[in-house]
Each structure stands twice: as structure tokens, then as C-alpha cells.
Scaffold this active site. Structure first.
Site, PDB file in Angstrom:
ATOM      1  N   LYS A  66      21.868   7.273  41.354  1.00 20.43           N
ATOM      2  CA  LYS A  66      21.575   7.915  40.069  1.00 20.43           C
ATOM      3  C   LYS A  66      22.558   9.032  39.717  1.00 20.43           C
ATOM      4  O   LYS A  66      22.981   9.155  38.563  1.00 20.43           O
ATOM      5  CB  LYS A  66      20.147   8.443  40.066  1.00 20.43           C
ATOM      6  CG  LYS A  66      19.096   7.349  40.206  1.00 20.43           C
ATOM      7  CD  LYS A  66      17.682   7.921  40.207  1.00 20.43           C
ATOM      8  CE  LYS A  66      16.652   6.818  40.418  1.00 20.43           C
ATOM      9  NZ  LYS A  66      15.271   7.344  40.389  1.00 20.43           N
ATOM     10  N   ASP A 102      13.146   7.846  33.992  1.00 21.61           N
ATOM     11  CA  ASP A 102      12.168   8.351  34.955  1.00 21.61           C
ATOM     12  C   ASP A 102      11.277   9.424  34.340  1.00 21.61           C
ATOM     13  O   ASP A 102      10.067   9.472  34.596  1.00 21.61           O
ATOM     14  CB  ASP A 102      12.869   8.926  36.184  1.00 21.61           C
ATOM     15  CG  ASP A 102      13.428   7.859  37.105  1.00 21.61           C
ATOM     16  OD1 ASP A 102      12.903   6.730  37.086  1.00 21.61           O
ATOM     17  OD2 ASP A 102      14.381   8.151  37.845  1.00 21.61           O
TER      18      ASP A 102
END
Length: 275
Positions: A66, A102
Site C-alpha cells: 500500500k 479502506d
């Protein structure tokens, strides 16, 4: 036509993302769309991206990719920059667009359980998911939160994420969770089993719990809170809702079938639990 997508990460074998995305494609009538899973370490991400052709619509990224993705995309959302990680790359108009779903996944999962505006929060763990949790808490209206970690000297980057979102972040140690578990909401971003020792004090506190683990489920922490009638949100809800947003971004459609994805994911988790 761009109709290929996949999840990348390491390890990736047990990712639930293919089940969720494929269920969405089927329910949306997206014939010809495919979604795979590829083992990819951080040092392999650049090469994987360079090898993609025009048939690709997007990628889901899990650990440890990420943060690395931020430097490998052409356009990155303000949210992904602020959180310090992109879990989504959309391939559109010849460019790589990095984003983070997220945060919205956490917000939606908590809201779905009635946790729309907790008065206080304790976050266990200091990694990328903890950073997204702090960003989500700020969106729920919190102004401060406590971050409990093993080593406070390594929590600076995560605490800074919270501060970028306007949160006052108090950093403490995990050993003090029994004293800190007076918050209205406890968020555990620790891996499976790592939060077991805190089950009794968190349950006794009366706090609601968001535990990012989704398998095996329930965790000892979640089971303890459930036994005393507390509100528990599991990691599957977060995974589901961040995937819903990813499908929308990659397909360009808003009619994403949440319940079809939920049913497929829950069925797969039951299958794995009984295997």
C-alpha cells in the site's frame, strides 16, 4: 476492453477479494470480467505494473504494497496521500490512479452496526490499518483518540496520519490496555490472536469493538465482548465495504450489489471454517 482486475500482496493465498469481486461481476452482468490473485512482494510491484496492458481495469493491493504504490501511480487521491497508502489502483485513460477505499470501508462498517458517532476511541496497533482507522474515526466526528502500540518510538508515522485528519492522538503502550479500555469504541488492528490477552478488560469496560480480523472468527476478543452483549464489528464488514467501493471505481458503475457480495463472502468463510 479493460475487464481484468486482481488483488496483489504477500501472502495472498487466502485473500477473500476474488470471491467478493467475482460475485459483484456476476450480479452486475459483467460478462468477460475476471479477477485474479497474484503473489507480489514490494520489490515486484513496479515490474508487475509495467507489464500490464490495456485489458486491465484495476488492482486491489494488500500488505505490503500500500505504501509502495504511492510512488508508482500517475495520479493519487488526497485521501491516499493523507493516509499514507493506496489499496486501489484504477487503470484509466492510460494512467494509473491510486486511491484508498479502506477508510470508507471502516466508516460504512461501523455505521452499519450503529456506530456512527462514538464519543471516544482506543486503537490497538500502529500499522497501515491503524492509520486508516484513525482517518475513519475523524470522519465519524472524533477529535482525539488513543493509539496503543508495542513500541511508541515506532508509532510516529501512524500518529501523524491521525493528526493530518485533525485528531489529537495520544500514544501509549499495549500493556496499559486494561487501564485505557474506558473508551466507547475499541478498534483492534492486531493480527489474529495478538489481542486475546485484552479480551477480559475490553469486555468488562462495556466498549463496542471493531476487530479487523475476519478469519478465524470470532476472535477471543470479539467473543468476550459478544458474551456481555456488546456491539461487535468484524473485519469482514470492512473488507466487504472497501471492496464495494473498489468495484465501483474499477467498473465506473454505482449499482454495486452489496448483498450479493456479502452472501458470497460469508459462504466462502463458512466453507473455509468447515474444511
Amino acid at each position: 476492453m479493460a475487464n481484468r482486475a486482481a488483488v496483489l500482496g504477500s501472502p495472498i493465498t487466502h485473500s477473500l477479494s476474488p470471491v467478493l469481486h467475482r460475485a459483484a461481476y456476476a450480479a452486475m452482468g459483467l460478462e468477460g470480467w475476471s479477477y485474479g490473485a497474484f503473489e507480489c512482494a514490494e520489490d515486484g510491484l513496479a515490474g508487475f505494473l509495467d507489464g500490464l496492458d490495456g485489458t486491465w481495469a484495476g488492482l486491489s493491493l494488500t500488505m505490503p504494497l500500500k505504501r509502495a504504490a504511492l510512488g508508482l501511480v500517475d495520479v493519487v487521491s488526497d485521501l491516499a496521500v493523507a493516509v499514507g497508502g493506496a489499496n486501489t489502483i484504477v487503470l484509466r485513460d492510460g494512467a494509473r490512479h491510486g486511491d484508498n477505499t479502506d477508510v470508507s470501508g471502516i466508516v460504512t462498517a461501523l455505521a452499519e452496526a450503529g456506530l456512527r458517532a462514538p464519543a471516544s476511541a482506543l486503537v490497538l496497533g500502529g500499522g497501515a490499518t491503524a492509520a486508516s482507522a484513525l482517518a475513519a474515526l475523524s470522519r465519524l466526528g472524533l477529535q482525539e483518540a488513543t493509539l496503543a502500540v508495542r513500541d511508541p518510538s515506532r508509532a510516529g508515522e501512524t500518529a501523524e496520519v491521525g493528526e493530518r485528519f485533525g485528531l489529537k492522538v495520544h500514544v501509549d503502550v499495549l500493556e496499559r490496555v486494561p487501564q485505557l479500555a474506558t473508551a466507547e469504541l475499541v478498534v483492534s488492528t492486531l493480527p489474529g490472536g495478538a489481542a486475546d490477552a485484552f479480551a477480559a478488560p475490553v469486555a468488562a469496560s462495556g466498549a463496542a469493538l471493531f476487530d479487523v480480523v475476519y478469519a478465524p472468527w470470532p476472535t477471543a476478543l470479539a467473543a468476550a465482548v459478544e458474551r456481555v452483549g456488546g456491539t461487535v464489528v468484524g473485519g469482514f464488514a470492512m473488507l466487504l465495504h472497501q471492496a464495494v467501493r473498489q468495484v465501483a471505481l474499477m467498473t465506473g458503475r454505482d449499482d454495486v450489489p452489496v448483498e450479493a457480495m456479502r452472501a458470497a463472502g460469508e459462504a466462502e468463510l463458512r466453507r473455509r471454517a468447515s474444511a
